[in-house]
Design an enzyme around this catalytic site. Sequence first.
Site, PDB file in Angstrom:
ATOM      1  N   GLN A   1      41.496  46.106  40.221  1.00 34.87           N
ATOM      2  CA  GLN A   1      39.741  45.913  39.866  1.00 34.87           C
ATOM      3  C   GLN A   1      39.053  47.327  40.097  1.00 34.87           C
ATOM      4  O   GLN A   1      39.646  48.266  40.595  1.00 34.87           O
ATOM      5  CB  GLN A   1      39.113  44.986  40.738  1.00 34.87           C
ATOM      6  CG  GLN A   1      39.969  43.606  40.351  1.00 34.87           C
ATOM      7  CD  GLN A   1      39.161  42.367  41.023  1.00 34.87           C
ATOM      8  OE1 GLN A   1      38.311  42.281  41.394  1.00 34.87           O
ATOM      9  NE2 GLN A   1      40.020  41.074  40.491  1.00 34.87           N
TER      10      GLN A   1
ATOM     11  N   TYR B   1      50.814  43.249  36.270  1.00 36.17           N
ATOM     12  CA  TYR B   1      50.883  44.339  37.522  1.00 36.17           C
ATOM     13  C   TYR B   1      52.095  44.653  37.940  1.00 36.17           C
ATOM     14  O   TYR B   1      52.925  43.732  37.774  1.00 36.17           O
ATOM     15  CB  TYR B   1      50.100  43.206  38.565  1.00 36.17           C
ATOM     16  CG  TYR B   1      48.611  42.727  38.225  1.00 36.17           C
ATOM     17  CD1 TYR B   1      47.547  43.648  38.643  1.00 36.17           C
ATOM     18  CD2 TYR B   1      48.271  41.674  37.710  1.00 36.17           C
ATOM     19  CE1 TYR B   1      46.317  43.515  38.596  1.00 36.17           C
ATOM     20  CE2 TYR B   1      46.982  41.333  37.663  1.00 36.17           C
ATOM     21  CZ  TYR B   1      46.232  42.367  37.917  1.00 36.17           C
ATOM     22  OH  TYR B   1      44.732  41.859  37.735  1.00 36.17           O
TER      23      TYR B   1
ATOM     24  N   GLU C   1      35.308  41.577  39.479  1.00 38.07           N
ATOM     25  CA  GLU C   1      35.238  40.207  39.712  1.00 38.07           C
ATOM     26  C   GLU C   1      34.715  39.685  40.874  1.00 38.07           C
ATOM     27  O   GLU C   1      34.739  40.359  41.914  1.00 38.07           O
ATOM     28  CB  GLU C   1      36.791  39.779  39.650  1.00 38.07           C
ATOM     29  CG  GLU C   1      37.017  38.278  39.824  1.00 38.07           C
ATOM     30  CD  GLU C   1      38.568  37.853  39.562  1.00 38.07           C
ATOM     31  OE1 GLU C   1      39.315  38.397  39.502  1.00 38.07           O
ATOM     32  OE2 GLU C   1      38.292  36.360  39.805  1.00 38.07           O
TER      33      GLU C   1
ATOM     34  N   ASN D   1      40.222  34.844  37.682  1.00 37.66           N
ATOM     35  CA  ASN D   1      40.375  33.702  38.080  1.00 37.66           C
ATOM     36  C   ASN D   1      39.179  32.807  38.310  1.00 37.66           C
ATOM     37  O   ASN D   1      38.789  31.771  38.138  1.00 37.66           O
ATOM     38  CB  ASN D   1      41.402  33.435  39.035  1.00 37.66           C
ATOM     39  CG  ASN D   1      42.688  33.747  38.894  1.00 37.66           C
ATOM     40  OD1 ASN D   1      43.048  33.898  37.470  1.00 37.66           O
ATOM     41  ND2 ASN D   1      43.552  33.938  39.587  1.00 37.66           N
TER      42      ASN D   1
ATOM     43  N   GLU E   1      43.535  43.565  32.179  1.00 35.98           N
ATOM     44  CA  GLU E   1      44.283  43.575  33.625  1.00 35.98           C
ATOM     45  C   GLU E   1      45.368  44.378  33.683  1.00 35.98           C
ATOM     46  O   GLU E   1      46.506  43.982  32.864  1.00 35.98           O
ATOM     47  CB  GLU E   1      44.455  42.165  34.293  1.00 35.98           C
ATOM     48  CG  GLU E   1      42.930  41.530  34.590  1.00 35.98           C
ATOM     49  CD  GLU E   1      42.992  40.233  35.256  1.00 35.98           C
ATOM     50  OE1 GLU E   1      43.926  40.344  36.182  1.00 35.98           O
ATOM     51  OE2 GLU E   1      42.201  39.427  35.015  1.00 35.98           O
TER      52      GLU E   1
ATOM     53  N   ASN F   1      39.786  33.117  30.872  1.00 34.84           N
ATOM     54  CA  ASN F   1      40.841  33.978  31.740  1.00 34.84           C
ATOM     55  C   ASN F   1      42.222  33.524  31.781  1.00 34.84           C
ATOM     56  O   ASN F   1      41.933  32.152  32.600  1.00 34.84           O
ATOM     57  CB  ASN F   1      40.097  34.449  32.889  1.00 34.84           C
ATOM     58  CG  ASN F   1      41.282  35.184  33.688  1.00 34.84           C
ATOM     59  OD1 ASN F   1      41.313  36.543  33.475  1.00 34.84           O
ATOM     60  ND2 ASN F   1      41.634  34.885  34.775  1.00 34.84           N
ATOM     61  N   GLU F   2      43.174  33.794  31.450  1.00 40.93           N
ATOM     62  CA  GLU F   2      44.750  33.463  32.036  1.00 40.93           C
ATOM     63  C   GLU F   2      44.889  31.862  32.103  1.00 40.93           C
ATOM     64  O   GLU F   2      45.231  31.295  32.940  1.00 40.93           O
ATOM     65  CB  GLU F   2      44.965  33.946  33.442  1.00 40.93           C
ATOM     66  CG  GLU F   2      45.202  35.398  33.296  1.00 40.93           C
ATOM     67  CD  GLU F   2      45.624  36.071  34.640  1.00 40.93           C
ATOM     68  OE1 GLU F   2      46.034  35.355  35.647  1.00 40.93           O
ATOM     69  OE2 GLU F   2      46.030  37.322  34.694  1.00 40.93           O
TER      70      GLU F   2
HETATM   71  O1  AHR Z   1      42.748  41.036  39.468  1.00 44.82           O
HETATM   72  C1  AHR Z   1      43.155  39.617  40.314  1.00 44.82           C
HETATM   73  C2  AHR Z   1      43.406  38.454  39.456  1.00 44.82           C
HETATM   74  O2  AHR Z   1      44.682  38.485  38.870  1.00 44.82           O
HETATM   75  C3  AHR Z   1      42.572  37.912  38.383  1.00 44.82           C
HETATM   76  O3  AHR Z   1      41.284  37.358  39.010  1.00 44.82           O
HETATM   77  C4  AHR Z   1      43.391  37.044  37.651  1.00 44.82           C
HETATM   78  O4  AHR Z   1      42.950  37.066  36.204  1.00 44.82           O
HETATM   79  C5  AHR Z   1      44.839  37.790  37.753  1.00 44.82           C
HETATM   80  O5  AHR Z   1      45.872  36.845  37.815  1.00 44.82           O
END
Ligand code: AHR
Length: 503
Positions: A350, A244, A27, A72, A292, A172-173
């Site tokens: 990432q 995450y 990213e 994002n 992700e 994305n999201e």
């Molecule tokens: O990976 C970091 C961020 O986490 C990404 O930009 C977003 O898609 C997620 O919330």
Amino acid sequence: MRTAQLTIDPAFAIGPADRRLFGSFVEHMGRCVYGGIYEPGHPEADALGLRRDVLELTRELGVSVVRYPGGNFVSGYRWEDGVGPVGDRPRRLDLAWKTVETNAFGLHEFMTWADEAGVEPMMAVNLGTRGVQEALDLLEYSNHPGGTHLSDQRRKNGAEDPFGVRLWCLGNELDGPWQVGHKTADEYGRLAAEAARAMKMIDPSISLVACGSSNRRMPTFASWEATVLEHTYEHVDYISAHTYYDPSDGDRASLLASAVDMDNFITEVVATADHVAAKQRHRRKLKISFDEWNVWYEARLQADLDRRGWVEAPALIEDDFTAVDAVVVGDLLITLLRHADRVGVAAQAQLANVIAPIRTRNGGPAWRQSIFHPFALTARYARGTVLRTEPVSPRYETKKYGDVPVLDTVAVHDEETGELTVFAVNRGDTDLELQLDLRGVSGLSGQSHLTLAAGDDPSATNTEAEPDKVTPRELNTPTLDAGRCSVRLPAVSWNVLRFGNRP
Ligand code: AHR
């Protein structure tokens, strides 16, 4: 020592271990691109500015597919800013990460990097501030051979052949209120369906990913997926999932059981997709793009964003991963493999510097974080057919996930080479004796036992000064007796047990 039992039989096949499960994510965030994969003037940089040391580590990591350019970031991105002569490219504000984007690195640089890294590109289109037309333009620019304004512009910009991008994320999201261009499920579902339908008119061979929830804790989780899929099911190939796990609260017992949560997450998304399929009478089963996932000390992000104004490529969320984090990452990979029948793509977030397996210093070296190792070894050895395992294991209590098994496993059988690999995590604080019954696979012998054990020094990290502090080590090779053996799994460890036809 506590004991656990595991019987493996190749008859219990889940599905092929798709290479696309070993994806990663680049990213425009922090120093993932600038100072990560790209740093003109660095002693290791090539003529384009791509860091050769990072390319080498990316290949060693075994990454198959890389999602780009966000995240994002993509929700405010104009892809046209990143093509054409570098000197003419505009500097822009990136609202997602409060950063100035120079656009020195763009689509062509990424495609060259992907080619050199030997990875498949997975592009995301901006459905935050933009819409169907811009998505179509990017697809035409990328995949149409020539003879149109946009495809000829690509050729003029140095890429005679189309990029041939097969995998595309529809935004994305967009369920997240933090997202630039945040939408309701109905708004996003309609837009994604229209973009998907039109994109497949340009190139029917592409596969499309609709945005699922940003994580399982979102208040709209599951209803978001249901509504989005009611709009998009017939036009898309995947629904995304992101997760995450944050170690910041110090609850190690729960952190080590993160894979239980990921497992439930996958099961629930599959159930929701299947519900829509049943309702709309689709025979085709939708897959998940888990694009992700990782461990992330998320509590630290706000401090990173608070302490500066608009700057270029600041250090953002450069977490130093511990030995325990590596065990968790290994377990998350076990979970993804276990769902190989329904998870078709996955990307660890990432690749470089930003919560990443690869760390660099601007002008300095690149090194492997602790989490590099379980990823690289799983990508290397998970080849063939994933087998269902039903371990019999002691259990322990966690605050977040209740009562969970100490042992987590998956097995992969390579029919061509005859090799069988068992991935096993001992989440417990004491060693575990694993009694393996492999009588279902004839002619095997033990080849190796690699372990990444966090029990002795759980908070150990790899740093520039000590880049190899956390690495896997060899334990005694398992010895099979009439198809059975016992192995010791150290306290808090991720393990690879390899068996083959070699004597
Ligand atoms: O990976 C970091 C961020 O986490 C990404 O930009 C977003 O898609 C997620 O919330």
